[in-house]
Design a protein around this motif. Structure first.
Motif, mmCIF file in Angstrom:
data_model
loop_
_atom_site.group_PDB
_atom_site.id
_atom_site.type_symbol
_atom_site.label_atom_id
_atom_site.label_comp_id
_atom_site.label_asym_id
_atom_site.label_seq_id
_atom_site.Cartn_x
_atom_site.Cartn_y
_atom_site.Cartn_z
ATOM 1 N N THR A 1 -5.461 -0.791 -1.802
ATOM 2 C CA THR A 1 -4.660 -1.802 -2.054
ATOM 3 C C THR A 1 -5.118 -3.157 -2.555
ATOM 4 O O THR A 1 -4.991 -3.971 -3.603
ATOM 5 C CB THR A 1 -3.185 -1.843 -1.310
ATOM 6 N N ILE B 1 -5.413 0.976 3.127
ATOM 7 C CA ILE B 1 -4.760 -0.290 2.473
ATOM 8 C C ILE B 1 -5.914 -1.053 1.863
ATOM 9 O O ILE B 1 -5.839 -1.841 1.197
ATOM 10 C CB ILE B 1 -4.531 -1.001 3.660
ATOM 11 N N SER C 1 0.852 -1.027 -0.091
ATOM 12 C CA SER C 1 0.085 0.120 0.080
ATOM 13 C C SER C 1 0.866 1.161 0.042
ATOM 14 O O SER C 1 0.642 2.200 -0.511
ATOM 15 C CB SER C 1 -0.798 0.036 1.029
#
Length: 195
Positions: A178, A175, A167
């Motif tokens: 990601t 995150i 990330s």
């Protein structure tokens, strides 16, 4: 060491290119700056807007370590000023790409403020798609600059890069963004069951 990667299911498969497809695509580029742009997208996971804003002074060399100073858009945390601001991030890059960019800057005699990739975003979209078609990629109509970003995240996740590190490399503030880029294939699930 591999780390488990939590997967956020996605309703629609996000198109991404594989490492082999990326190589085939950049080998079809007739212009050197297009070749280098495609390699930069693959090896860094940059957004096209970030890549085309790179200048000769964006490349930093310290011995044999190469980095790019990337102008990323960040949301301000202050609710009174929610507009986006540009904030430079230092992104480490592979030595191979750093050396090629350095040679390109030297050979083209680029001044510090000159852009590495001088064409427009839409021009690069068309050129990347044309290169994908010439490379014989079956899904060439779906290939665009962001396909390399998705491929970058998928490739790094397969290699066992920790999701938090990934990330940071992708410069995502959350995150979960990601993790949404990574959609496991049936082969990934089968391989996980064999561990």
């Amino acid at each position: 060491m591999s780390y488990p990667l939590t997967i956020i299911p996605s309703l629609k498969r996000k198109p991404h290119v594989t490492e082999d497809e990326a190589k085939c695509i950049w080998m079809q580029a007739k212009k050197h700056h297009v070749y280098l742009l495609i390699k930069t997208l693959w090896f860094t996971g940059l957004r096209i807007s970030e890549a085309i804003s790179l200048t000769a002074s964006s490349l930093e060399i310290a011995g044999n370590l190469y980095s790019l100073w990337v102008q990323s858009e960040k949301k301000r945390r202050n609710k009174k000023h929610p507009e986006r601001v540009l904030k430079p991030d230092k992104l480490p890059i592979p030595e191979e790409l750093g050396m090629e960019l350095s040679r390109y800057i030297t050979n083209m005699k680029l001044k510090p403020k000159l852009r590495l990739f001088p064409s427009s975003r839409s021009t690069y979209w068309r050129q990347i798609r044309a290169c994908a078609k010439k490379a014989g990629i079956p899904q060439w109509p779906d290939i665009h600059p962001h396909s390399f970003r998705h491929g970058f995240v998928y490739y790094k996740a397969q290699k066992g890069v920790h999701p938090y590190v990934l990330s940071k490399l992708a410069r995502h503030e959350d995150i979960r963004t990601t993790l949404g880029y990574y959609e496991p294939t049936e082969a990934d699930l089968r391989q996980a069951m064999e561990l």
